[in-house]
Write an enzyme that holds these catalytic residues in place. Structure first.
Site, PDB file in Angstrom:
ATOM      1  N   HIS A   1       0.673  -1.154  -0.143  1.00 24.93           N
ATOM      2  CA  HIS A   1       0.030   0.118  -0.024  1.00 24.93           C
ATOM      3  C   HIS A   1       0.823   1.081  -0.114  1.00 24.93           C
ATOM      4  O   HIS A   1       0.461   2.234  -0.776  1.00 24.93           O
ATOM      5  CB  HIS A   1      -0.892  -0.158   1.276  1.00 24.93           C
ATOM      6  CG  HIS A   1      -1.886   1.029   1.097  1.00 24.93           C
ATOM      7  ND1 HIS A   1      -3.077   0.982   0.395  1.00 24.93           N
ATOM      8  CD2 HIS A   1      -2.070   2.205   1.955  1.00 24.93           C
ATOM      9  CE1 HIS A   1      -3.779   2.113   0.684  1.00 24.93           C
ATOM     10  NE2 HIS A   1      -2.946   2.814   1.479  1.00 24.93           N
TER      11      HIS A   1
ATOM     12  N   HIS B   1     -10.086   2.600  -0.740  1.00 23.44           N
ATOM     13  CA  HIS B   1     -10.296   2.335   0.559  1.00 23.44           C
ATOM     14  C   HIS B   1     -11.002   0.978   0.709  1.00 23.44           C
ATOM     15  O   HIS B   1     -12.317   0.892   1.268  1.00 23.44           O
ATOM     16  CB  HIS B   1     -10.988   3.296   1.484  1.00 23.44           C
ATOM     17  CG  HIS B   1     -10.174   3.822   2.612  1.00 23.44           C
ATOM     18  ND1 HIS B   1     -10.992   4.257   3.830  1.00 23.44           N
ATOM     19  CD2 HIS B   1      -8.967   3.981   2.920  1.00 23.44           C
ATOM     20  CE1 HIS B   1     -10.005   4.430   4.828  1.00 23.44           C
ATOM     21  NE2 HIS B   1      -8.922   4.452   4.059  1.00 23.44           N
TER      22      HIS B   1
ATOM     23  N   ASP C   1      -0.109  15.167   4.364  1.00 24.66           N
ATOM     24  CA  ASP C   1      -1.089  14.675   5.244  1.00 24.66           C
ATOM     25  C   ASP C   1      -0.693  13.247   5.845  1.00 24.66           C
ATOM     26  O   ASP C   1       0.114  12.588   5.453  1.00 24.66           O
ATOM     27  CB  ASP C   1      -2.291  14.238   3.960  1.00 24.66           C
ATOM     28  CG  ASP C   1      -3.105  13.271   4.437  1.00 24.66           C
ATOM     29  OD1 ASP C   1      -3.737  13.042   5.387  1.00 24.66           O
ATOM     30  OD2 ASP C   1      -3.220  12.188   3.450  1.00 24.66           O
TER      31      ASP C   1
END
Length: 775
Positions: free
Chosen positions: A50, A96, A269
């Protein structure tokens, strides 16, 4: 503890972190010692598929990434393109999937929150959201529940944060049962003069944490997203974050104000892997280090260990590098917005991520080892397609029984009732698609979403707009990943061209099964090859995206069910004149004889020469009517595709076209029906006699083909433009004032159907399956 017990403990820890014994050996080599528990967790998340794309990175290098409009390509939080006249657009797509499988509402909601942070971290104000969703058949209550939860989560976050959800796609297949796909794409317009980057700079500059507090939610989310799902995955609910869209709205405003002040040197972020990822990526990209003191991190729980802090994926958090001496000014700004703000570290000259807690070093790892110099799994690409794929390619259309003329209407209704083709109004009516007042056409009104560009000062409206779409023919990719990847790019560009937009750039989300099987890796490699080729030919560089592998479900009997490979292509384009924008609803005639002409651009319906470019392999007709996903999809003709789209955009720009719609799922007849239902008036279709079987003629898929309507007064000019460009078209009918869809082939009437009959099937397909009743 004896050696055997220690080995068992280590094996359990490696399994928890998704690391192999070889990974552990490499970690020890790089550190010169064994890692502690926190460090092992840091490597686990940062070396996951990921985060570091360890299986896919070599394949991604073949994507074209440069072009005259590209301002920021892969490697930052989002790509940025130049739209001209001072407008710069940031856009990105993320998945997601696994979180949505175990907690659909929060999994989908936090997916929206995460992609929005990628946008405003660049200094852009979020403009719009799109999503690409995949579910198993809705006849299974579990799949229906997953869909209801995912759509509700997307609606909740987007509606509350005040960003319109304006488009996307939803498709269904048994392979997605238990492993839905939830891909979220966001667009934003740059508000800062300088594009915010993530690389740290300025040794000694303070590192400032802003946003929400840190808790234990989202623990190990990156590792969780890099493993297959099973019945035990329900135990991984703590890996699903919980979002607060109202807090994120404040974070958007505070961040944009802070970036405009010029005091923020770098911004990142905190998404997957949380503090670990943000510290490591900022340090590695700046060729520096970061020292992080966990005692200073705002926490919402007591007794959190270094492992907890470093791997938490609590939402609505950001990390900044700030000009020394400006930190108090910055933190006061965030506190005014009701947000947490704290100096939690500093930039180091030494290229390490050093983590302190309780006055001791809790972890110290070379930053590049976490974020840049990460492992690559070298895999061999099989030289021949897998045997089961080759068997599909041997299937022949001649094995089908002929479709009789009196069956055509029934088949059309059956296709319109298929959830993948049917109206998605049940979905988009839950989204606020008009907030910010920039949405030019509502969802379902055109082949691509269109947003108005507004001049920054005084919110003066521009004549120009930005268009966006998401596409992936997952059945095609399952049967021929290279052709399917090409088709995804071609259809996305075609959808943009259907509203008159010039395709500019791509962001992609590669959703695939495990790459550890020969078939899985072959599918991924061939799809990337197809996407790369199409992007080069259609001149749509890739600015970034997301890779989501290990989308498998381990069933109770131990068998593994992989999803159909689904490389979703998100594409943006520029609309030069909104007053020339066209949708898929053709104008209703004022008089019975005043209808626009219906033309087909591109490959002709009844030409034998189209046999290799239009077919039933991988088609909706084959799946819905015969229950078969087989055959070989036609190879996209990318040269013809480019010519078609240039011709279409030129005709729209000249004001010669009143409506446009591309041919995709269901082929010709489904596309005509969709345009008629959107318009609320019918058409009389007249096709020449053909030797082709009716199913191929009317429901075949593939080819560069678009339906357009042209006013009678503009027909001569349209024909002249077509002839000047040497581009083929076919006159196939007239729009009519009544609510009937009529089809004649030669002298034979094939059917006459009322629009309300078509609309009933089309509009009620999803509600009937989801709610158990229509309405």
């Amino acid at each position: 503890m004896n050696d055997s017990a220690m080995d068992q403990t280590l094996a359990a820890q490696l399994k928890q972190e998704g690391l192999s014994q070889d990974d552990f050996t490499e970690i020890v080599r790089r550190l010169g010692r064994e890692p502690n528990r926190a460090e092992l967790g840091m490597f686990g998340v940062m070396w996951s598929e990921h985060c570091c794309y360890r299986n896919s990175r070599p394949l991604l290098r073949q994507f074209p990434t440069e072009g005259p409009r590209i301002l920021v390509g892969p490697g930052e939080n989002a790509g940025v393109v130049d739209l001209g006249e001072g407008f710069r657009l940031a856009f990105k797509i993320e998945s997601h999937n696994h979180p949505s499988a175990v907690e659909p509402f929060q999994g989908a909601a936090t997916g929206v929150g995460g992609i929005l942070r990628d946008i405003f971290t660049m200094g852009a104000r979020p403009l719009a959201l799109l999503n690409a969703l995949r579910f198993g058949p809705l006849e299974d209550p579990r799949n229906a529940g997953l869909m209801e939860g995912v759509v509700a989560g997307i609606a909740h976050y987007g509606n509350c944060v005040g960003v319109p959800t304006v488009g996307g796609e939803v498709a269904f297949d048994p392979s997605y049962s238990g492993n839905p796909l939830v891909n979220a794409m966001a667009l934003g317009l740059m508000e800062t003069t300088e594009i915010m980057r993530s690389g740290a700079s300025g040794v000694g500059n303070p590192v400032v944490y802003v946003g929400s507090t840190t808790g234990r939610d989202g623990m190990g989310g990156a590792s969780f997203a890099s493993a297959e799902l099973s019945e035990a995955s329900i135990d991984d609910r703590p890996a699903v974050q919980v979002g607060d869209p109202f807090l994120e709205k404040g974070l958007i405003e505070a961040c944009l104000e802070a970036f405009k002040s010029g005091v923020v040197v770098a911004a990142q972020d905190m998404g997957a892997a949380g503090l670990t990822c943000s510290c490591a990526e900022m340090a590695a990209k700046g060729n520096l280090g970061i020292e992080l003191n966990l005692d200073l991190v705002p926490a919402r729980e007591t007794g959190m260990t270094a492992y907890d802090f470093l791997l938490s994926e609590s939402q609505e958090r950001m990390l900044f590098v700030v000009q020394a001496g400006k930190e108090e000014e910055l933190m006061e700004l965030f506190r005014r917005w009701g947000l947490q703000a704290a100096v939690v570290g500093k930039v180091l000259q030494e290229e390490v991520v050093r983590v302190l807690q309780h006055g001791e070093v809790a972890a110290e790892v070379p930053s590049r080892a976490l974020a840049e110099d990460t492992p690559i799994n070298k895999r061999d690409l099989i030289s021949e397609p897998p045997a089961d794929i080759q068997a599909h390619w041997q299937w022949q259309e001649s094995s089908l029984s002929a479709l009789a003329a009196d069956q055509v209407g029934r088949v059309l209704l059956q296709l319109l009732d298929d959830p993948t083709i049917a109206s998605k109004k049940w979905v988009w009516r839950q989204y606020d698609h008009q907030v910010q007042a920039n949405t030019v056409v509502p969802p379902g009104g055109a082949d691509a979403a269109v947003l108005r560009l507004r001049y920054q000062e005084g919110a003066k409206a521009s004549e120009r707009g930005v268009a966006a779409t998401l596409d992936c023919p997952n059945r095609w990719v399952a049967l021929d990943p290279e052709r399917g990847g090409m088709a995804a790019v071609a259809e996305a560009a075609r959808n943009l061209s259907c509203v008159g937009a010039e395709p500019i750039a791509v962001t992609d989300n590669l959703n695939f099964p495990s790459p550890e099987t020969p078939t899985g890796y072959w599918q991924l490699a061939m799809a990337c090859r197809g996407i790369a080729e199409a992007c080069r030919i259609l001149d749509t560089p890739v600015t970034g995206g997301n890779v989501s592998l290990y989308n498998n479900t381990r069933l109770p009997d131990g068998t593994v069910q992989p999803i159909q490979p689904t490389p979703v292509v998100g594409m943006v384009g520029l609309v030069e004149r909104l007053d020339r924008l066209v949708g898929l609803a053709w104008p209703k005639p004022q008089l019975a004889a005043d209808g626009d002409h219906l033309l087909l651009l591109g490959l002709a319906l009844n030409s034998e020469a189209t046999d290799d470019r239009i077919g039933l392999g991988g088609s909706s007709y084959l799946q819905v009517v015969h229950g078969l996903c087989t055959g070989r999809p036609p190879r996209p003709d990318l040269g013809l595709e480019m010519q078609l789209q240039e011709m279409l955009r030129a005709a729209i720009a000249a004001g010669l076209v009143s409506a446009a719609h591309d041919l995709s799922d269901g082929g010709f007849l489904v596309a005509v029906a969709e345009m008629a239902m959107a318009a609320g008036c019918g058409a009389q279709l007249k096709l020449a006699s053909s030797e082709l079987p009716l199913q191929r003629l009317l429901f075949g898929e593939g080819g560069a083909r678009v339906l357009v309507t042209v006013p009678a007064a503009e027909l001569a000019a349209f024909i002249a433009l077509s002839q000047a460009r040497g581009f083929p078209y076919q006159q196939i009918g007239l729009v009519q004032a009544n609510e009937l869809l009529q089809l004649h082939i030669g002298q034979e009437e094939i059917f006459e159907l009322e629009l309300n009959c078509l609309s009933k099937a089309y509009q009620e397909a999803l509600p009937r399956r989801l709610l158990g009743h229509t309405g």
